[in-house]
Design an enzyme around this catalytic site. Sequence first.
Site, PDB file in Angstrom:
ATOM      1  N   HIS A  12       0.808  -1.227   0.000  1.00  0.00           N
ATOM      2  CA  HIS A  12       0.000   0.000   0.000  1.00  0.00           C
ATOM      3  C   HIS A  12       0.837   1.272   0.000  1.00  0.00           C
ATOM      4  O   HIS A  12       0.367   2.343   0.407  1.00  0.00           O
ATOM      5  CB  HIS A  12      -0.969  -0.016   1.191  1.00  0.00           C
ATOM      6  CG  HIS A  12      -0.293   0.015   2.537  1.00  0.00           C
ATOM      7  ND1 HIS A  12      -0.759  -0.715   3.620  1.00  0.00           N
ATOM      8  CD2 HIS A  12       0.797   0.704   3.002  1.00  0.00           C
ATOM      9  CE1 HIS A  12       0.015  -0.474   4.679  1.00  0.00           C
ATOM     10  NE2 HIS A  12       0.965   0.383   4.322  1.00  0.00           N
ATOM     11  N   HIS A  59      -2.303   4.697   9.751  1.00  0.00           N
ATOM     12  CA  HIS A  59      -0.977   5.241  10.071  1.00  0.00           C
ATOM     13  C   HIS A  59      -1.058   6.599  10.755  1.00  0.00           C
ATOM     14  O   HIS A  59      -0.114   7.380  10.689  1.00  0.00           O
ATOM     15  CB  HIS A  59      -0.147   5.396   8.798  1.00  0.00           C
ATOM     16  CG  HIS A  59       0.108   4.142   8.020  1.00  0.00           C
ATOM     17  ND1 HIS A  59      -0.874   3.440   7.370  1.00  0.00           N
ATOM     18  CD2 HIS A  59       1.265   3.471   7.776  1.00  0.00           C
ATOM     19  CE1 HIS A  59      -0.340   2.388   6.752  1.00  0.00           C
ATOM     20  NE2 HIS A  59       0.949   2.381   6.987  1.00  0.00           N
ATOM     21  N   HIS A 191       9.974  -3.879   5.305  1.00  0.00           N
ATOM     22  CA  HIS A 191      10.449  -2.494   5.233  1.00  0.00           C
ATOM     23  C   HIS A 191      10.590  -1.899   6.619  1.00  0.00           C
ATOM     24  O   HIS A 191       9.896  -2.282   7.549  1.00  0.00           O
ATOM     25  CB  HIS A 191       9.572  -1.611   4.349  1.00  0.00           C
ATOM     26  CG  HIS A 191       8.141  -1.389   4.758  1.00  0.00           C
ATOM     27  ND1 HIS A 191       7.239  -2.406   4.926  1.00  0.00           N
ATOM     28  CD2 HIS A 191       7.444  -0.244   5.006  1.00  0.00           C
ATOM     29  CE1 HIS A 191       6.042  -1.911   5.241  1.00  0.00           C
ATOM     30  NE2 HIS A 191       6.142  -0.589   5.311  1.00  0.00           N
ATOM     31  N   GLU A 238       3.351  -5.108   9.127  1.00  0.00           N
ATOM     32  CA  GLU A 238       2.065  -5.058   8.404  1.00  0.00           C
ATOM     33  C   GLU A 238       1.670  -6.443   7.871  1.00  0.00           C
ATOM     34  O   GLU A 238       0.521  -6.651   7.477  1.00  0.00           O
ATOM     35  CB  GLU A 238       2.142  -4.041   7.256  1.00  0.00           C
ATOM     36  CG  GLU A 238       2.194  -2.605   7.769  1.00  0.00           C
ATOM     37  CD  GLU A 238       2.504  -1.584   6.687  1.00  0.00           C
ATOM     38  OE1 GLU A 238       2.895  -1.989   5.571  1.00  0.00           O
ATOM     39  OE2 GLU A 238       2.365  -0.385   6.972  1.00  0.00           O
TER      40      GLU A 238
HETATM   41  C1  DHB Z   1       6.142   3.502   2.713  1.00  0.00           C
HETATM   42  C2  DHB Z   1       5.665   2.231   3.071  1.00  0.00           C
HETATM   43  C3  DHB Z   1       4.531   2.117   3.878  1.00  0.00           C
HETATM   44  O1  DHB Z   1       4.011   0.914   4.289  1.00  0.00           O
HETATM   45  C4  DHB Z   1       3.867   3.241   4.316  1.00  0.00           C
HETATM   46  O2  DHB Z   1       2.759   3.075   5.065  1.00  0.00           O
HETATM   47  C5  DHB Z   1       4.346   4.506   3.983  1.00  0.00           C
HETATM   48  C6  DHB Z   1       5.490   4.629   3.184  1.00  0.00           C
HETATM   49  C7  DHB Z   1       7.340   3.661   1.824  1.00  0.00           C
HETATM   50  O3  DHB Z   1       8.070   2.691   1.561  1.00  0.00           O
HETATM   51  O4  DHB Z   1       7.558   4.778   1.313  1.00  0.00           O
HETATM   52 FE    FE Z   2       2.372   1.166   5.715  1.00  0.00          FE
END
Ligand code: DHB
Ligand code: FE
Length: 282
Positions: A12, A59, A191, A238
């Site tokens: 997302h 978020h 991430h 997530e």
């Molecule tokens: C990014 C990834 C995410 O899951 C998010 O909520 C906001 C930013 C990113 O990699 O930029």
């Molecule tokens: Fe996210």
Amino acid sequence: MARIVGGIATSHIPAIGKAIAQGIQQQPYWKPFFDGYHPVHTWLEKEQPDVVVVIYNDHGLNFFLDKMPTFAVGAADEYRNADEGWGLPVSLPFAGYPAMSWHLIESLIQEEFDLTTCQEMLVDHAFVVPMTLLWPDRRPIRTIPIAINTVQFPLPTPARCFKLGKAIGRAIESFGEDHRVVIIGSGGMSHQLDGERAGFINKKFDITCLDQIVDDAAALTQMSVAELVLMAGVQGVELLNWLVMRGAMTGGVSEKHRNYHVPISNTAAAVMILENGTALAG
Ligand code: DHB
Ligand code: FE
């Protein structure tokens, strides 16, 4: 009776929404990512779902660190989006389905999940980006957002999220109206956006997750939240949303499609279709 036709796990990342708004899906950076969605559009065209339950994490748009429900279910007529500061266009409202939301809420609370019920709920990029990726032409479809806390520790465990998914699956399929329901698991994959490990991506772990979520999800539910953070990164948790989605599959699960692409922004991106087979006895 409502029937779950399948689950779709998808990233997302806000940059995806920006790329769609700019119409740059064919640029070399984006093409390998967006090409992964053509089979998803074909599958949705074939399956014709009319309700989508979106398992996502907020978020900081609707909930903030001062008040953070572990599990929250939307029960509104419509769900509005708002500017989060990512530079994305604010999306038109999404239609809700309060009668089915309340059926889910009744059923989940009966099964001892203590929920926050939301008769007003702003939905952030974790809801809007998957919806835009899957239905680029904004096909009318009713939505039920379910927010999982993946932001403010302590987080629910993988095992708890999987059990919540199972209860959601039972609740959906005990709803009296005829519907074809698809469940989205939003987010991931590995991430970490801040701290010493900012930029962390773990391809090996991601591929293991993609394999295990199909036919050995129980293995993923053995992990602790701390192990998940270690393996997937702080924001990679997530994956909990994916586990709720996977738990909601009531039948034999078959993988219809996957695409894994690194990186989009700071994140390992993926999409996967899990088809839900005939319900298993018992
Ligand atoms: C990014 C990834 C995410 O899951 C998010 O909520 C906001 C930013 C990113 O990699 O930029
Ligand atoms: Fe996210």
